[in-house]
Design a protein around this motif. Sequence first.
Motif, PDB file in Angstrom:
ATOM      1  N   VAL A  27     -73.968  28.496 -81.436  1.00 56.41           N
ATOM      2  CA  VAL A  27     -74.998  29.124 -82.267  1.00 56.41           C
ATOM      3  C   VAL A  27     -74.857  30.648 -82.216  1.00 56.41           C
ATOM      4  N   THR A  33     -78.634  30.018 -86.649  1.00 54.36           N
ATOM      5  CA  THR A  33     -79.822  30.083 -85.797  1.00 54.36           C
ATOM      6  C   THR A  33     -80.892  29.057 -86.171  1.00 54.36           C
ATOM      7  N   HIS A  37     -81.053  23.176 -83.690  1.00 49.94           N
ATOM      8  CA  HIS A  37     -79.929  23.102 -82.759  1.00 49.94           C
ATOM      9  C   HIS A  37     -80.269  23.525 -81.329  1.00 49.94           C
TER      10      HIS A  37
END
Length: 134
Positions: A27, A33, A37
Amino acid sequence: MRFEELKIGQSYEMKRTFTLQEVSDFVKLSYDTNPIHTDAGFAQTTQFGQIIVPGFLTGSLFSAIIGARFPGYGSIYLNQNMSFRSPVFLNRQVTAVVRVKELFPEKHRALLETICYDENQTVLIDGTALVKLP
C-alpha cells in the motif's frame, strides 16, 4: 529458458500467503490507500467483511514467475490482462500458475495463461500475458 525450449501446455506454479505487513508495505509503495486493504474496522463494513489483499499485489505473482522463473530471465512483458474473480484474504494460500497457451516463433513471443486460485480451488484472478523471449 530459451524460446525453443517452450512447449504449449508447459506450466509453472508458485504458492504464496500474504500477511498484513506485506499488504501494508505494498500500500505504501503503490499509493493504493483504500482502507479495505489495511483497516479491519472499515473492512468489516464492506461486502467482504474483512481486509482484502490488493489485486495487483496478488497479480504481481505472475511477474515474479514470468521474469525470474518461467520462462524466466530475459522475458519481456508486452501485455498482461487480469480479471479479478474473487477476493484474496490475508493469511490464505494463493497458487499462481503460468501456462503456455500459444507460441509465435517468428517473433519469439508466447501467449501465457495466468491464473491464481486459493486452497479451495476458487479462481481469484485469471487472464493472459504476452511476452517476448530472447
